[in-house]
Design a protein around this motif. Structure first.
Motif, PDB file in Angstrom:
ATOM      1  N   PHE A  92       0.821  -1.211   0.000  1.00  0.00           N
ATOM      2  CA  PHE A  92       0.000   0.000   0.000  1.00  0.00           C
ATOM      3  C   PHE A  92       0.856   1.263   0.000  1.00  0.00           C
ATOM      4  CE2 PHE A  92      -2.436   3.288   2.307  1.00  0.00           C
ATOM      5  CZ  PHE A  92      -3.526   3.405   1.451  1.00  0.00           C
ATOM      6  N   ARG A 152      -8.808   3.031  -4.460  1.00  0.00           N
ATOM      7  CA  ARG A 152      -9.863   2.825  -5.448  1.00  0.00           C
ATOM      8  C   ARG A 152      -9.210   2.475  -6.778  1.00  0.00           C
ATOM      9  NH1 ARG A 152     -12.089   7.910  -6.988  1.00  0.00           N
ATOM     10  NH2 ARG A 152     -10.965   7.641  -8.938  1.00  0.00           N
ATOM     11  N   VAL A 179     -13.096  -0.694  -4.558  1.00  0.00           N
ATOM     12  CA  VAL A 179     -12.318  -0.209  -3.426  1.00  0.00           C
ATOM     13  C   VAL A 179     -11.672  -1.408  -2.743  1.00  0.00           C
ATOM     14  CG1 VAL A 179     -12.357   1.020  -1.222  1.00  0.00           C
ATOM     15  CG2 VAL A 179     -13.816   1.800  -3.121  1.00  0.00           C
ATOM     16  N   ILE A 210     -13.844  -4.304  -0.961  1.00  0.00           N
ATOM     17  CA  ILE A 210     -14.935  -3.993  -0.033  1.00  0.00           C
ATOM     18  C   ILE A 210     -16.078  -3.236  -0.696  1.00  0.00           C
ATOM     19  CG2 ILE A 210     -13.476  -4.120   1.998  1.00  0.00           C
ATOM     20  CD1 ILE A 210     -13.452  -0.990   1.988  1.00  0.00           C
ATOM     21  N   ASP A 211     -15.888  -2.765  -1.919  1.00  0.00           N
ATOM     22  CA  ASP A 211     -16.955  -2.093  -2.661  1.00  0.00           C
ATOM     23  C   ASP A 211     -16.645  -2.213  -4.142  1.00  0.00           C
ATOM     24  OD1 ASP A 211     -19.358  -0.399  -2.778  1.00  0.00           O
ATOM     25  OD2 ASP A 211     -18.011   1.143  -3.555  1.00  0.00           O
ATOM     26  N   LYS A 255      -6.441   7.106  -3.472  1.00  0.00           N
ATOM     27  CA  LYS A 255      -5.847   6.401  -2.332  1.00  0.00           C
ATOM     28  C   LYS A 255      -6.241   7.150  -1.069  1.00  0.00           C
ATOM     29  CE  LYS A 255      -1.328   4.965  -0.680  1.00  0.00           C
ATOM     30  NZ  LYS A 255       0.113   5.051  -0.865  1.00  0.00           N
ATOM     31  N   ASP A 256      -6.690   6.419  -0.062  1.00  0.00           N
ATOM     32  CA  ASP A 256      -7.072   7.001   1.224  1.00  0.00           C
ATOM     33  C   ASP A 256      -6.138   6.436   2.288  1.00  0.00           C
ATOM     34  OD1 ASP A 256      -8.210   7.709   3.675  1.00  0.00           O
ATOM     35  OD2 ASP A 256     -10.272   7.480   2.934  1.00  0.00           O
ATOM     36  N   ALA A 267      -7.787   5.512   5.753  1.00  0.00           N
ATOM     37  CA  ALA A 267      -8.611   4.298   5.756  1.00  0.00           C
ATOM     38  C   ALA A 267      -7.835   3.066   5.305  1.00  0.00           C
ATOM     39  CB  ALA A 267      -9.835   4.493   4.868  1.00  0.00           C
ATOM     40  N   GLY A 268      -6.675   3.270   4.708  1.00  0.00           N
ATOM     41  CA  GLY A 268      -5.908   2.134   4.191  1.00  0.00           C
ATOM     42  C   GLY A 268      -6.564   1.491   2.987  1.00  0.00           C
ATOM     43  N   THR A 269      -7.181   2.330   2.138  1.00  0.00           N
ATOM     44  CA  THR A 269      -7.875   1.811   0.953  1.00  0.00           C
ATOM     45  C   THR A 269      -7.362   2.487  -0.311  1.00  0.00           C
ATOM     46  OG1 THR A 269      -9.672   3.431   1.129  1.00  0.00           O
ATOM     47  CG2 THR A 269     -10.006   1.295   2.223  1.00  0.00           C
ATOM     48  N   ARG A 309      -9.315  -2.758   0.421  1.00  0.00           N
ATOM     49  CA  ARG A 309      -8.787  -2.460   1.758  1.00  0.00           C
ATOM     50  C   ARG A 309      -7.497  -3.253   1.938  1.00  0.00           C
ATOM     51  NH1 ARG A 309     -12.938  -2.782   5.744  1.00  0.00           N
ATOM     52  NH2 ARG A 309     -13.053  -0.536   5.525  1.00  0.00           N
ATOM     53  N   ALA A 342     -10.620  -8.592   0.063  1.00  0.00           N
ATOM     54  CA  ALA A 342     -10.059  -7.248   0.176  1.00  0.00           C
ATOM     55  C   ALA A 342     -10.873  -6.222  -0.607  1.00  0.00           C
ATOM     56  CB  ALA A 342      -8.605  -7.238  -0.304  1.00  0.00           C
TER      57      ALA A 342
END
Length: 147
Positions: A4, A124, A143, A79-80, A116-117, A120-122, A145, A77
């Motif tokens: 990440f 897209r 998305v 999540i959306d 990248k967030d 949140a450790g996510t 995670r 992993a």
């Protein structure tokens, strides 16, 4: 799973070509319970003003996200995942071909990091999904995670 901390917006996660033939549509119909004749009957599909037999939208959506799950290394992993269907994937009848080995229609999927967030450790992943030179899904975004 990718690291990440080294991901950057715009990074490619790869490309995949998926070949779909009519036998695949029949198998998917059996698994999903969606036996709508637009997915297997040429005459019916044309009568309802489609260009021919078309792949199930959920089949196309599921086939496209496989690029992301393979890249992430863990289907959990993701999540959306969402998209919009814009064009049908027409699956030609290849007369004289074996239904299980016919070459079929190609769907090309490419993916890149769209956002990248860090909090949140996510990340897209934005997918480009095309068949016959046309985008068949738009705003296809997953998305992921990271642990």
């Amino acid at each position: 799973m990718p690291d990440f901390t080294t991901l950057t917006v715009g990074d490619s996660i790869g490309e995949r070509t998926i070949t779909v033939n009519r036998a695949d549509l029949v198998r998917y119909a059996g698994a999903s319970g969606d036996f709508n004749p637009i997915h297997w009957n040429e005459r019916f599909a044309r009568e309802v003003e489609l260009p021919g037999v078309i792949a199930h939208g959920m089949f196309t959506m599921g086939a496209a996200v496989q690029l992301v799950t393979d890249w992430a290394g863990d289907p959990g992993a993701v999540i959306d995942y969402q998209t919009r269907f814009t064009k049908p994937v027409v699956v030609e009848d290849l007369a004289g071909e074996s239904p299980t080995t016919a070459p079929g229609t190609e769907i090309t999927v490419t993916g890149k990091i769209g956002a990248k967030d860090d909090a949140a450790g996510t990340a897209r992943v934005d997918l480009t999904v095309e068949a016959g030179g046309q985008k068949v899904l738009v705003k296809a975004q997953a998305v992921v995670r990271f642990a």
